[in-house]
Design an enzyme around this catalytic site. Structure first.
Site, PDB file in Angstrom:
ATOM      1  N   HIS B  64      44.034  35.674  45.253  1.00 43.24           N
ATOM      2  CA  HIS B  64      43.967  36.083  43.841  1.00 43.24           C
ATOM      3  C   HIS B  64      43.231  35.036  43.017  1.00 43.24           C
ATOM      4  CE1 HIS B  64      46.153  38.421  40.456  1.00 43.24           C
ATOM      5  NE2 HIS B  64      45.096  37.807  39.957  1.00 43.24           N
ATOM      6  N   ARG B  68      33.863  34.048  37.696  1.00 42.86           N
ATOM      7  CA  ARG B  68      33.394  34.775  36.510  1.00 42.86           C
ATOM      8  C   ARG B  68      31.985  35.332  36.645  1.00 42.86           C
ATOM      9  NH1 ARG B  68      38.314  35.791  34.476  1.00 42.86           N
ATOM     10  NH2 ARG B  68      39.378  33.930  33.703  1.00 42.86           N
ATOM     11  N   ASN B  98      37.546  41.841  37.517  1.00 45.57           N
ATOM     12  CA  ASN B  98      37.297  41.889  36.066  1.00 45.57           C
ATOM     13  C   ASN B  98      36.145  40.987  35.628  1.00 45.57           C
ATOM     14  OD1 ASN B  98      38.834  39.596  36.602  1.00 45.57           O
ATOM     15  ND2 ASN B  98      39.922  39.671  34.664  1.00 45.57           N
ATOM     16  N   ASP B 156      43.455  44.388  38.089  1.00 44.92           N
ATOM     17  CA  ASP B 156      44.104  43.161  37.625  1.00 44.92           C
ATOM     18  C   ASP B 156      43.711  42.789  36.200  1.00 44.92           C
ATOM     19  OD1 ASP B 156      45.822  40.876  38.152  1.00 44.92           O
ATOM     20  OD2 ASP B 156      43.992  39.718  37.881  1.00 44.92           O
ATOM     21  N   ASN B 282      49.225  35.261  31.471  1.00 43.30           N
ATOM     22  CA  ASN B 282      49.838  36.574  31.550  1.00 43.30           C
ATOM     23  C   ASN B 282      49.965  36.981  33.012  1.00 43.30           C
ATOM     24  OD1 ASN B 282      50.878  39.026  30.845  1.00 43.30           O
ATOM     25  ND2 ASN B 282      48.883  39.973  30.449  1.00 43.30           N
ATOM     26  N   ASP B 309      45.896  32.857  41.116  1.00 39.25           N
ATOM     27  CA  ASP B 309      45.439  33.544  39.902  1.00 39.25           C
ATOM     28  C   ASP B 309      44.491  32.612  39.131  1.00 39.25           C
ATOM     29  OD1 ASP B 309      45.034  35.427  37.959  1.00 39.25           O
ATOM     30  OD2 ASP B 309      47.084  35.436  37.190  1.00 39.25           O
TER      31      ASP B 309
END
Lengths: 312, 426
Positions: B64, B68, B98, B156, B282, B309
C-alpha cells in the site's frame, strides 16, 4: 506582576494570575471609555493589524475602538480583500505582515489552530480573536470581567452554558476560563450538540436545561445557527426553543439574582425569549461594553510594555 | 555471475529458519545450505556478502503505497518512490491508483510499469481503480487492467459508497482473479472530521471522525465478501471495532485479509497536539484503546499485513491550517524499524514480522515469493542491532512528511536485492 506572554492564543495557556492581571487592567481601561475625550496616548506610534479572515462585526469593531482609544494605529484586513483569495498561504501572508513591523496582529480565522500557526511563524504578538471551534479568549476574558463586576467574584459561582457546545469556541474558552477561576460550569443542550469528551475540560453535562438552570448564578445562552438543522443536529427551531430555549418560566429554577449572558448575535425567540434578553437580569449589553475594556487591556499588555521575547 | 550471502540467519516464515548460505547465480537462487555444508563456489570470482549476525529474509513487500506519478511528480516520482522502498528494505510495492490521471485504464497501468522499468529498482505492482475516476459510478475494465499488469483493484482514498457497486466489484474482480482492496470509510459519518473523534479533538476544536465511520464499512464489506465469495483485503485498519469484525469474520471462514500501518500501532491521536499536520491522516490516528486493539490484532493474526500507506506530500499541502492540510505520511523508510520495535517489545516475533511484511502480502497478492531454489533473488538483509536517529532530510523520498523525524530506532535494512541486483547496500 509583569505580563510576559507574547501571544494571547487560548485560555489554557493563561494562568490565574495572568487572568487576574488582565481583568484588573481592563477595569482601569474601562474608565477611559467613560471620559468625554476617550483617548489616551499610551500606544501612540504602535501599529495593530486587525486580520479578520472570517467576517465579524462586533469583535472587529471592539478591537478597532480599543486600539484607537489607546492612540494606536489600527489597520483592518478582511479575508476577502487579502491575498488569501489570490492563493497566498496564511504563513506567507503572516510573514509579509510581519515584515511591515506591526506590534500586534489580531486574527480571526474560521479554522482551529490558525492563530497558533501564526504565533509560531512570526515574532509579532498574536491575539486570537476566534479560531474555528477552538478558542475565543478575548470573549472569555470579557465574560469573566462582566461576571466579576456584577457578582463581585467568580469563584464558587454556578455557570450554566446552554446550546450548541460542539460548534462553540466561546463555550470551550469559558469552560476553561471559569473553572480556572474557581466557578462550576454545567453544560446543557441536545446530545447532538455536546461534543465527546467535553467533560475532560472540567465541566459537567446534562441534557436537561431545567437541571442546568437549577441554582445557576449565571446562564449563558449560545446562538443556534440555522444551518445546523441541515447537519441533523436539531429538528426545528420551534422544538429547539421549546425544549432548550430560555424563557421567563424556565428562569424560575435559577437563583433569584441570576444573570443572563449571550455572546451574540442573539436569535430572539429561538435560544432566548425577547423578554429574557431585554429583562432586568440580562447583562448582554455589559458584555459588549466590557469587550472594549478587555481588548484595550490586552493590546496594552502585549504592545505596551517592554516585553522580554525570550521569556516565553 | 555468482553471489554468496554467507552466514546470516535465514528466515522465510513457514519455510526456512537457520544459519545458512545462499548462492545466487544470474539473479536466481541456486543453492541454500546450512552453513559450512559446502556451498558450491566458495572460491574466487564469487562476490561474497557477509551476513553473519544479520537476518536474511525474502524481500519485503509494501502492498500500500502512493507514488504520485503521473500527476504530482513534485511529491514523489516512481523513481524516487522506488528508491525510498529500496532503502526501507522493500523489494516490491503496490501503488495505489489515485494518481492524475487515475489508474483506471490499461494505458495508465502500462505507463506506471514503463516508468518502474526505467527506474529499475524494486518491483512495482500497480493497483488499478475499482471505478473510473474513483467516482464510484461504474466498473473499470478489469480484464484489460489485469492484462496490462494490475495486481488488484481499489478506490483507495475514495470509498465505494454504493453497496451494489461494491458487490459487483467483488464479483467482477473474482472472475479475473483480482483482489479487491477496500478503503473503509462512511463519508457521511466523517463529514467535516479531520482527526479522531474524542476529547483531544474536542479540546482542539477540530471536527472528529468516529470509529464507526470505519467499522461500519468494514462490516458491510465483510457481508459483501460473504455474499460473493470473492477475495477482500481491508486497507489500513485503525479501530478496535474493525479488528473485532475482521477477527469474527475470519473465524467464520470469510476470505478476508487485513492490513494496518506502522502509525496505527505506534501513535495515537495525541500526536496531533499542537495542530501537527504531519500527524493528520485518514483514517485518523486513534485512541490508545484502538492502538492496543491493533497490536492485539497483529499478535493473534487477525491483521495479516503491515503496509505503510506511504503518502508523500510537500510543504505546500502540509504547512497550512490543519483543517485544509492533506492527509497522510510517508512510511517506506521507517516501517521496518517501527515493526522491529514490536519485536523488541514482544508483541510479535521476528518471524511474524517478516511474514506480515513479506510473505503474507505475497500470498494475498498471489505472488510466488520466498527464498527457494530457482526463484529470483529478492532478498532483504536486516541488521537488528544497528541504532540510529531518523533523519527525514536524508530520505530518498521526495517528501518529508513524517512525524517520526528524529526518533530513535534500532534495526534497519542494510541490503536490498531485487532479482540478484543490489539496490541498497550499506
Amino acid at each position: 506582576m509583569q505580563f510576559s506572554k507574547k501571544d494571547i492564543l487560548d485560555m489554557e495557556s493563561l494562568s490565574v494570575d495572568e487572568i487576574t492581571l488582565i481583568l484588573n487592567t481592563a477595569q482601569q481601561m474601562k474608565e477611559i471609555s467613560k471620559r468625554p475625550v476617550k483617548k489616551v496616548p499610551t500606544l501612540r506610534g504602535k501599529t495593530i493589524v486587525l486580520f479578520f479572515y472570517e467576517p465579524s462585526t462586533r469583535t472587529r469593531t471592539s478591537f478597532d475602538i480599543a486600539a484607537k482609544r489607546l492612540s494606536a494605529d489600527s489597520i483592518s484586513i478582511s479575508g476577502s480583500a487579502s491575498s488569501l483569495v489570490k492563493g497566498e498561504t496564511l504563513i506567507d501572508t503572516a510573514r509579509n505582515l510581519e515584515a511591515m513591523n506591526p506590534d500586534v496582529i489580531v486574527m480571526r480565522h474560521s479554522m482551529a489552530g490558525a492563530s497558533h500557526m501564526l504565533a509560531k511563524t512570526v515574532k509579532t504578538s498574536i491575539i486570537n480573536a476566534g479560531d474555528g471551534m477552538h478558542s475565543h479568549p478575548t470573549q472569555s476574558l470579557l465574560d469573566l470581567m462582566t461576571v466579576r463586576e456584577n457578582k463581585g467574584r467568580i469563584s464558587g459561582l454556578r455557570i450554566a452554558i446552554i446550546g450548541d457546545i460542539s460548534h462553540s469556541r466561546v463555550a470551550r474558552s469559558n469552560i476553561i476560563g471559569f473553572t480556572k477561576m474557581g466557578a462550576d460550569v454545567v453544560l446543557a443542550g441536545p446530545p447532538t450538540m455536546i461534543p465527546k469528551g467535553i467533560e475532560t475540560l472540567g465541566a459537567s453535562v446534562t441534557y436537561n436545561v431545567n437541571d442546568a438552570v437549577c441554582n445557576a448564578d449565571i446562564i449563558m445562552m449560545l446562538r443556534i445557527q440555522k444551518e445546523r438543522q441541515k447537519g441533523f443536529l436539531f429538528s426545528t427551531e420551534r422544538e429547539y426553543s421549546k425544549v432548550y430555549g430560555l424563557t421567563m418560566e424556565r428562569m424560575k429554577g435559577a437563583k433569584k439574582d441570576v444573570l443572563i449572558m449571550h455572546p451574540g448575535p442573539v436569535n430572539r425567540g429561538v435560544e432566548i425569549a425577547p423578554e429574557v434578553a431585554d429583562g432586568p437580569y440580562s447583562i448582554i449589553i455589559d458584555q459588549v461594553t466590557n469587550g472594549v475594556a478587555v481588548r484595550m487591556a490586552l493590546l496594552y499588555l502585549t504592545a505596551g510594555g517592554v516585553r522580554n521575547v525570550d521569556a516565553d | 555471475m555468482l553471489m554468496l550471502i554467507k552466514g546470516g540467519r535465514v528466515i522465510d516464515p513457514g519455510n526456512l529458519d537457520g544459519i545458512m548460505d545462499i548462492l545466487i547465480e544470474d539473479g536466481k537462487i541456486v543453492e541454500i545450505k546450512e552453513q559450512g555444508s559446502g556451498v558450491r563456489g566458495q572460491g574466487s570470482g564469487v562476490k561474497t556478502i557477509d551476513a553473519s549476525g544479520k537476518i536474511v529474509t525474502p524481500g519485503l513487500i509494501d502492498m500500500h503505497v502512493h507514488f504520485r506519478e503521473p500527476g504530482h511528480e513534485y511529491k514523489e516520482t516512481i523513481e524516487t518512490g522506488c528508491m525510498a522502498a529500496a532503502f526501507g528494505g522493500f523489494t516490491a510495492v503496490c501503488t495505489m491508483p489515485n494518481t492524475n490521471p487515475v489508474n483506471d485504464n490499461s494505458q495508465v497501468t502500462e505507463y506506471i510499469l514503463k516508468k518502474a522499468g526505467l527506474a529499475d529498482t524494486v518491483r512495482v505492482y500497480p493497483v488499478a481503480a475499482i471505478s473510473p475516476g474513483l467516482q464510484g459510478k461504474g466498473l473499470c475494465e478489469y480484464g484489460d487492467l489485469k492484462n496490462a499488469g494490475a495486481i488488484a483493484v481499489s478506490d483507495d482514498g475514495n470509498p465505494v459508497t454504493d453497496s451494489r457497486l461494491m458487490r459487483s466489484a467483488l464479483e467482477y474482480a473474482k472472475g479475473f482473479g483480482l483482489l479487491v482492496i477496500s478503503h473503509c470509510e462512511d463519508l457521511d459519518l466523517t463529514v467535516n472530521g479531520v482527526m479522531n473523534e474524542g476529547a483531544v479533538a474536542t479540546r482542539m476544536g477540530l471536527g472528529g471522525i468516529p470509529n464507526a465511520a470505519e467499522s461500519i464499512m468494514v462490516m458491510r464489506d465483510i457481508a459483501l465478501c460473504e455474499l460473493t465469495g470473492a477475495s477482500l483485503h481491508i486497507a489500513h485498519v485503525s479501530t478496535l471495532e474493525s479488528v473485532r469484525a475482521i477477527r469474527d469474520a475470519k473465524i467464520r471462514g470469510v476470505r478476508v485479509t487485513a492490513e494496518t500501518a506502522p502509525h496505527y500501532f505506534t501513535l495515537t491521536e495525541d500526536a496531533v497536539t499542537g495542530y501537527n499536520t504531519k500527524a493528520k491522516m485518514n483514517p485518523p490516528l486513534r485512541s490508545d484503546r484502538d492502538r492496543e486493539a491493533v497490536l492485539e490484532g497483529l499478535s493473534d493474526g487477525t491483521i495479516d499485513v503491515i503496509a505503510t500507506d506511504h503518502a508523500p506530500h510537500s510543504s505546500i499541502e502540509k504547512d497550512v491550517e490543519f483543517d485544509i492540510a492533506a492527509n497522510g505520511m510517508i512510511g517506506l523508510e521507517t516501517s521496518l524499524s517501527l515493526g522491529l520495535k514490536l519485536v523488541e517489545k514482544g508483541v510479535i516475533t521476528i518471524i511474524d514480522l517478516i511474514a506480515k511484511m513479506s510473505t503474507n502480502p505475497a500470498c494475498i497478492l498471489g505472488l510466488d515469493h520466498g527464498i527457494k531454489k530457482g526463484k529470483p533473488a529478492d532478498i532483504t538483509i536486516i541488521d537488528t542491532d544497528i541504532t540510529y536517529n531518523v533523519d527525514a532530510a536524508g530520505f530518498q523520498s521526495l517528501s518529508r512528511n513524517t512525524p517520526f523525524d528524529g526518533w530513535n530506532m534500532k534495526g534497519k535494512a542494510v541490503l536490498t536485492m531485487v532479482g540478484g541486483k543490489v539496490v541498497l547496500g550499506r
